[in-house]
Motif scaffolding. Structure first.
Motif, PDB file in Angstrom:
ATOM      1  N   ASP A 146       0.811  -1.220   0.000  1.00  0.00           N
ATOM      2  CA  ASP A 146       0.000   0.000   0.000  1.00  0.00           C
ATOM      3  C   ASP A 146       0.845   1.273   0.000  1.00  0.00           C
ATOM      4  N   ALA A 147       2.138   1.132   0.311  1.00  0.00           N
ATOM      5  CA  ALA A 147       3.023   2.305   0.353  1.00  0.00           C
ATOM      6  C   ALA A 147       3.704   2.561  -0.983  1.00  0.00           C
ATOM      7  N   ALA A 148       3.451   1.726  -1.973  1.00  0.00           N
ATOM      8  CA  ALA A 148       4.099   1.878  -3.280  1.00  0.00           C
ATOM      9  C   ALA A 148       3.869   3.279  -3.839  1.00  0.00           C
ATOM     10  N   GLY A 149       4.967   3.904  -4.272  1.00  0.00           N
ATOM     11  CA  GLY A 149       4.887   5.244  -4.854  1.00  0.00           C
ATOM     12  C   GLY A 149       4.929   6.372  -3.846  1.00  0.00           C
ATOM     13  N   GLN A 150       4.854   6.049  -2.557  1.00  0.00           N
ATOM     14  CA  GLN A 150       4.876   7.090  -1.531  1.00  0.00           C
ATOM     15  C   GLN A 150       6.305   7.398  -1.100  1.00  0.00           C
ATOM     16  N   ASP A 151       6.516   8.623  -0.638  1.00  0.00           N
ATOM     17  CA  ASP A 151       7.812   9.014  -0.085  1.00  0.00           C
ATOM     18  C   ASP A 151       7.808   8.759   1.414  1.00  0.00           C
ATOM     19  N   ILE A 152       8.733   7.945   1.883  1.00  0.00           N
ATOM     20  CA  ILE A 152       8.837   7.684   3.308  1.00  0.00           C
ATOM     21  C   ILE A 152      10.188   8.148   3.830  1.00  0.00           C
ATOM     22  N   ARG A 153      10.201   8.490   5.110  1.00  0.00           N
ATOM     23  CA  ARG A 153      11.417   8.990   5.748  1.00  0.00           C
ATOM     24  C   ARG A 153      11.969   8.024   6.777  1.00  0.00           C
ATOM     25  N   ALA A 154      11.136   7.157   7.296  1.00  0.00           N
ATOM     26  CA  ALA A 154      11.592   6.226   8.330  1.00  0.00           C
ATOM     27  C   ALA A 154      10.677   5.013   8.370  1.00  0.00           C
ATOM     28  N   PHE A 155      11.241   3.918   8.839  1.00  0.00           N
ATOM     29  CA  PHE A 155      10.491   2.677   8.991  1.00  0.00           C
ATOM     30  C   PHE A 155      11.010   2.001  10.254  1.00  0.00           C
ATOM     31  N   GLU A 156      10.112   1.546  11.106  1.00  0.00           N
ATOM     32  CA  GLU A 156      10.544   0.859  12.312  1.00  0.00           C
ATOM     33  C   GLU A 156       9.602  -0.291  12.633  1.00  0.00           C
ATOM     34  N   PHE A 157      10.166  -1.321  13.275  1.00  0.00           N
ATOM     35  CA  PHE A 157       9.342  -2.448  13.687  1.00  0.00           C
ATOM     36  C   PHE A 157      10.014  -3.176  14.847  1.00  0.00           C
ATOM     37  N   GLU A 158       9.239  -4.028  15.503  1.00  0.00           N
ATOM     38  CA  GLU A 158       9.741  -4.781  16.654  1.00  0.00           C
ATOM     39  C   GLU A 158       9.533  -6.268  16.418  1.00  0.00           C
ATOM     40  N   LEU A 159      10.579  -7.053  16.673  1.00  0.00           N
ATOM     41  CA  LEU A 159      10.542  -8.497  16.502  1.00  0.00           C
ATOM     42  C   LEU A 159      10.449  -9.193  17.847  1.00  0.00           C
TER      43      LEU A 159
END
Length: 331
Positions: free
Chosen positions: A184-197
């Protein structure tokens, strides 16, 4: 004269304080419990923890009053320790001596009814610091339809989402490699991504090292879970939704009884931070038959056809698939 000077000093102080307040930035963040998804709340009698963050204000104050905006029929606000409950939607912090405004504070809400699948929000209505009132625009929404995060263990270049979620059993010194996608983020400009495992039912830090290759910033939570974040200049997400690849070092054996799961994730862009649906972001470990390329537990004609499609390719080719490089020689 003394009185006039005092009034002048008070007025100047108030103007400086008001200037700081106007430059302040406020935000809200949902802090989910273990195994819960950010932005998702289920059931009745469920605690919701919301954290208020502020930047830009260094003034010391004697009183802080926060008023939230939410549906009183759905949730109830409870004042945290040290705060006074001065209204159904308002809490107040008083100090005899002026103290700096805290950078963050957590507040608890309790669901009055079953909110499963029901969209609602909690926002900041106003914050009063001594005599200066701030009208923020921070809001956190719950149970909205969130973009899903996909994991894929079938590593390709360029990256394509195959939704392969099974890995062979792992032992000390092995690696776990997977790619992350948000279509769903295809084509969007993102600055950061975070996740927890997290490792279901176990302390992840006992089985997986916090040393992660690449540009990932990592930290080990008190629960033993591993948090990873990736910050960069704004870049456009490709059509596949590919966000990045993670290579983990195994420090303890992982078997078919184990599940590696993402407990929370979010992407940040120009419009703010977007939580992701991580309900399907899980990896399992088990037996993989050599040649079982579609991972259905059998080696048959469909596996052969998949192999024929990439036969003759080598590492670096667009169609090369490392899963089918059965002797690991790169071709």
């Amino acid at each position: 004269m003394i009185r006039k000077n005092y009034l002048l000093m008070f007025t100047l102080t108030l103007l400086v304080f008001a200037g700081q307040a106007s430059a302040q930035q406020l935000s809200l963040k949902h802090i989910p419990g273990d195994g819960r998804t950010e932005g998702v709340v289920l059931g009745q009698g469920t605690e919701i923890v919301v954290e208020v963050f502020q930047t830009g204000l260094t003034q010391s104050v004697n009183a802080i009053q926060i008023t939230f905006d939410f549906d009183l029929s759905l949730v109830t606000l409870a004042a945290p320790a040290g705060w006074l409950q001065t209204g159904a939607d308002t809490v107040t912090l008083l100090s005899v001596t002026a103290a700096p405004v805290p950078v963050s504070a957590r507040f608890s809400f309790m669901t009055n009814v079953d909110v499963t699948g029901r969209e609602f929000s909690i926002s900041l209505k106003s914050i009063t610091l001594d005599v200066v009132e701030i009208t923020p625009s921070a809001v956190v929404s719950f149970n909205s339809v969130l973009p899903p995060l996909h994991l894929d263990t079938e590593i390709e270049s360029p990256a394509q989402n195959n939704n392969a979620l099974t890995l062979p059993k792992k032992r000390l010194g092995d690696t776990i490699v997977f790619q992350l996608f948000v279509p769903d983020a295809a084509g969007q400009d993102i600055r950061a991504f975070e996740f927890e495992l997290a490792l279901q039912g176990k302390r992840l830090s006992n089985y997986i090292s916090s040393n992660v290759s690449g540009s990932w910033l990592t930290s080990v939570e008190s629960s033993g879970n591993l948090s990873l974040s990736l910050s960069s200049v704004p870049h456009s997400v490709p059509s596949s939704g590919y966000l990045g690849q993670v290579d983990l070092e195994v420090t303890g054996a992982l078997t078919e009884a184990d599940t590696l799961m993402v407990t929370r994730a979010s992407v940040a862009g120009a419009s703010g931070t977007q939580p992701l649906d991580v309900s399907s972001a899980e990896l399992s470990f088990g037996f993989l038959c050599p040649g079982d390329f579609d991972k259905n537990g059998m080696v048959n004609i469909p596996d052969f056809l998949l192999f024929v499609k990439v036969f003759g390719t080598s590492s670096g080719d667009a169609t090369f698939n490392a899963l089918m490089d059965m002797d690991g020689n790169g071709a």
